[in-house]
Scaffold this motif. Structure first.
Motif, PDB file in Angstrom:
ATOM      1  N   LYS A 125       0.771  -1.224   0.067  1.00  0.00           N
ATOM      2  CA  LYS A 125      -0.044   0.040   0.133  1.00  0.00           C
ATOM      3  C   LYS A 125       0.826   1.083  -0.036  1.00  0.00           C
ATOM      4  O   LYS A 125       1.771   1.407   0.760  1.00  0.00           O
ATOM      5  N   LEU A 126       0.383   2.081  -0.811  1.00  0.00           N
ATOM      6  CA  LEU A 126       1.106   3.503  -0.828  1.00  0.00           C
ATOM      7  C   LEU A 126       0.699   4.180   0.390  1.00  0.00           C
ATOM      8  O   LEU A 126      -0.479   4.339   0.730  1.00  0.00           O
ATOM      9  N   ALA A 127       1.793   5.073   0.848  1.00  0.00           N
ATOM     10  CA  ALA A 127       1.256   5.993   1.679  1.00  0.00           C
ATOM     11  C   ALA A 127       0.405   7.038   1.388  1.00  0.00           C
ATOM     12  O   ALA A 127       0.154   7.398   0.206  1.00  0.00           O
ATOM     13  N   ALA A 128      -0.291   7.938   2.384  1.00  0.00           N
ATOM     14  CA  ALA A 128      -1.287   8.723   1.954  1.00  0.00           C
ATOM     15  C   ALA A 128      -0.850   9.751   1.031  1.00  0.00           C
ATOM     16  O   ALA A 128      -1.382  10.261   0.016  1.00  0.00           O
ATOM     17  N   ALA A 129       0.446  10.444   1.395  1.00  0.00           N
ATOM     18  CA  ALA A 129       1.099  11.253   0.644  1.00  0.00           C
ATOM     19  C   ALA A 129       1.452  10.911  -0.734  1.00  0.00           C
ATOM     20  O   ALA A 129       1.130  11.644  -1.703  1.00  0.00           O
ATOM     21  N   ASP A 130       1.592   9.789  -0.844  1.00  0.00           N
ATOM     22  CA  ASP A 130       2.115   9.115  -2.123  1.00  0.00           C
ATOM     23  C   ASP A 130       0.775   8.987  -3.040  1.00  0.00           C
ATOM     24  O   ASP A 130       0.941   9.050  -4.212  1.00  0.00           O
ATOM     25  N   ARG A 131      -0.578   8.525  -2.447  1.00  0.00           N
ATOM     26  CA  ARG A 131      -1.686   8.537  -3.110  1.00  0.00           C
ATOM     27  C   ARG A 131      -2.205   9.812  -3.518  1.00  0.00           C
ATOM     28  O   ARG A 131      -3.081   9.995  -4.283  1.00  0.00           O
ATOM     29  N   GLN A 132      -1.853  11.037  -2.957  1.00  0.00           N
ATOM     30  CA  GLN A 132      -2.588  12.119  -3.154  1.00  0.00           C
ATOM     31  C   GLN A 132      -2.648  12.529  -4.765  1.00  0.00           C
ATOM     32  O   GLN A 132      -3.666  12.967  -5.101  1.00  0.00           O
ATOM     33  N   PRO A 133      -1.638  12.428  -5.291  1.00  0.00           N
ATOM     34  CA  PRO A 133      -1.760  12.863  -6.761  1.00  0.00           C
ATOM     35  C   PRO A 133      -2.775  12.040  -7.694  1.00  0.00           C
ATOM     36  O   PRO A 133      -3.379  12.344  -8.451  1.00  0.00           O
ATOM     37  N   PHE A 134      -2.734  10.642  -7.333  1.00  0.00           N
ATOM     38  CA  PHE A 134      -3.660   9.737  -7.890  1.00  0.00           C
ATOM     39  C   PHE A 134      -5.068  10.366  -7.734  1.00  0.00           C
ATOM     40  O   PHE A 134      -6.025   9.934  -8.408  1.00  0.00           O
ATOM     41  N   LEU A 135      -5.334  10.557  -6.322  1.00  0.00           N
ATOM     42  CA  LEU A 135      -6.803  10.869  -5.879  1.00  0.00           C
ATOM     43  C   LEU A 135      -7.142  12.202  -6.688  1.00  0.00           C
ATOM     44  O   LEU A 135      -8.504  12.301  -6.822  1.00  0.00           O
ATOM     45  N   TYR A 136      -6.173  12.910  -6.808  1.00  0.00           N
ATOM     46  CA  TYR A 136      -6.520  14.237  -7.467  1.00  0.00           C
ATOM     47  C   TYR A 136      -7.046  14.042  -8.918  1.00  0.00           C
ATOM     48  O   TYR A 136      -7.914  14.409  -9.375  1.00  0.00           O
ATOM     49  N   PHE A 137      -6.260  13.171  -9.623  1.00  0.00           N
ATOM     50  CA  PHE A 137      -6.449  12.641 -10.970  1.00  0.00           C
ATOM     51  C   PHE A 137      -8.061  12.109 -10.899  1.00  0.00           C
ATOM     52  O   PHE A 137      -8.806  12.429 -11.966  1.00  0.00           O
ATOM     53  N   HIS A 138      -8.164  10.965 -10.065  1.00  0.00           N
ATOM     54  CA  HIS A 138      -9.437  10.279 -10.107  1.00  0.00           C
ATOM     55  C   HIS A 138     -10.525  11.229  -9.774  1.00  0.00           C
ATOM     56  O   HIS A 138     -11.402  10.951 -10.467  1.00  0.00           O
ATOM     57  N   ASN A 139     -10.277  12.228  -9.076  1.00  0.00           N
ATOM     58  CA  ASN A 139     -11.302  13.214  -8.627  1.00  0.00           C
ATOM     59  C   ASN A 139     -11.807  14.103 -10.141  1.00  0.00           C
ATOM     60  O   ASN A 139     -13.149  14.095 -10.452  1.00  0.00           O
ATOM     61  N   TYR A 140     -10.539  14.208 -10.856  1.00  0.00           N
ATOM     62  CA  TYR A 140     -10.897  14.873 -12.190  1.00  0.00           C
ATOM     63  C   TYR A 140     -11.598  14.223 -13.096  1.00  0.00           C
ATOM     64  O   TYR A 140     -12.618  14.611 -13.984  1.00  0.00           O
ATOM     65  N   LEU A 141     -11.188  12.966 -13.030  1.00  0.00           N
ATOM     66  CA  LEU A 141     -11.987  11.975 -13.961  1.00  0.00           C
ATOM     67  C   LEU A 141     -13.510  11.804 -13.632  1.00  0.00           C
ATOM     68  O   LEU A 141     -14.060  11.192 -14.555  1.00  0.00           O
ATOM     69  N   THR A 142     -13.721  11.826 -12.582  1.00  0.00           N
ATOM     70  CA  THR A 142     -15.052  11.384 -12.143  1.00  0.00           C
ATOM     71  C   THR A 142     -16.031  12.437 -11.499  1.00  0.00           C
ATOM     72  O   THR A 142     -17.283  11.963 -11.228  1.00  0.00           O
ATOM     73  N   ASN A 143     -15.770  13.561 -11.183  1.00  0.00           N
ATOM     74  CA  ASN A 143     -16.480  14.390 -10.286  1.00  0.00           C
ATOM     75  C   ASN A 143     -16.328  16.022 -10.956  1.00  0.00           C
ATOM     76  O   ASN A 143     -15.730  16.661 -10.112  1.00  0.00           O
TER      77      ASN A 143
END
Length: 278
Positions: free
Chosen positions: A31-49
């Motif tokens: 599992k990636l740490a929360a800080a490492d996941r941040q940019p991917f969550l930012y991308f996912h939010n753009y893709l879906t919301n």
């Protein structure tokens, strides 16, 4: 269908299945740490919301749908999983260095050696992890270039040449910051990016020769890893630095590169799409 769904849901949350999931995750998961996941969550939010209009159009057109999958999975799957791969090998390398140094210090080798120096061999496991780390760093960068290229409906996949590709797109709103970032980070990744006659460590490993992590030297000064891909030791590019210190810099740069590129990519797409709709 409702009964089948309820049955499957019940099975999934049963102690037996949850136990199996726990075993797999503990043995084979990462599992990636929360800080490492941040940019991917930012991308996912753009893709879906909400879902961007161009993505809706791609998904609704069988001829364009491949670009959607490459766009979405390129960042969320390929880049994210390969960053995890880099960090996994980095963790293993740090553990090996720590265990070797702690183990060696249990013996009074300084008294035995006196003023001499002795080289110790067979660091093959350390070599294997180092080579895997180097190759994973390059894959992560190339996957990042390929994922971003999907926005331009292109399969370009070389991070080394990525700046030139972006300049040819004539989409300044979307590419200006990415071009700046490529200039910023290219010099930090010369160990995986060849330049003319200078062969990177990655290319040496992939095409030319076996690159070791280095040779263990013991002396009155203690433990030193000399030579290897990172040119450690007296007279080497990285001097008396520990391998972990050099690799920590590589990882810091990769984390920064991935984070800044993805954030700039999302912001650039937002601006580019807004400009089209004006």
């Amino acid at each position: 269908m409702d009964d089948v769904f309820k049955q499957m849901t019940g099975s999934f949350f049963s102690p037996e299945i949850q136990g199996c999931l726990s075993v797999v995750e503990s043995v084979a998961g990462y599992k990636l740490a929360a800080a490492d996941r941040q940019p991917f969550l930012y991308f996912h939010n753009y893709l879906t919301n909400p879902q961007p209009d161009f993505i809706t159009a791609w998904r609704g057109d069988p001829k364009q749908e491949k670009w959607y999958h490459r766009f979405a999975n390129g960042i969320s799957g390929d880049v994210q999983n390969t960053l995890a791969c880099v960090l996994y090998h980095h963790d293993r390398l740090i553990d090996i260095e720590r265990e070797v140094m702690e183990g060696i210090e249990r013996f009074n080798y300084r008294k035995v050696l006196g003023n001499s120096t002795m080289a110790l061999g067979n660091t093959l496991v350390w070599d294997f992890e180092y080579q895997a780390f180097i190759l994973a760093v390059r894959r992560c960068l190339d996957y990042l270039a390929r994922a971003i290229s999907a926005y331009f409906k292109n399969d370009f996949h070389s991070f080394r040449k990525f700046g030139g590709f972006l300049q040819k797109q004539n989409r300044t709103v979307a590419t200006a910051r990415l071009i700046e970032l490529h200039k910023k980070y290219s010099a930090e990744f010369d160990f995986v990016l060849s330049d003319g006659d200078r062969k990177s460590i990655r290319d040496k490993i992939s095409h030319y020769e076996y690159v070791p992590v280095g040779c263990i030297n013991l002396s009155q000064r203690g433990f030193m890893l000399a030579g290897g891909g990172e040119e450690l030791g007296i007279g080497g590019k990285n001097g008396s630095a520990l391998l972990s210190e050099v690799l920590n810099r590589h990882v810091t740069n990769l984390r920064g590169c991935v984070r800044e590129f993805i954030n700039a990519y999302v912001d650039g797409m937002r601006a580019d799409q807004s400009a089209k709709n004006v």
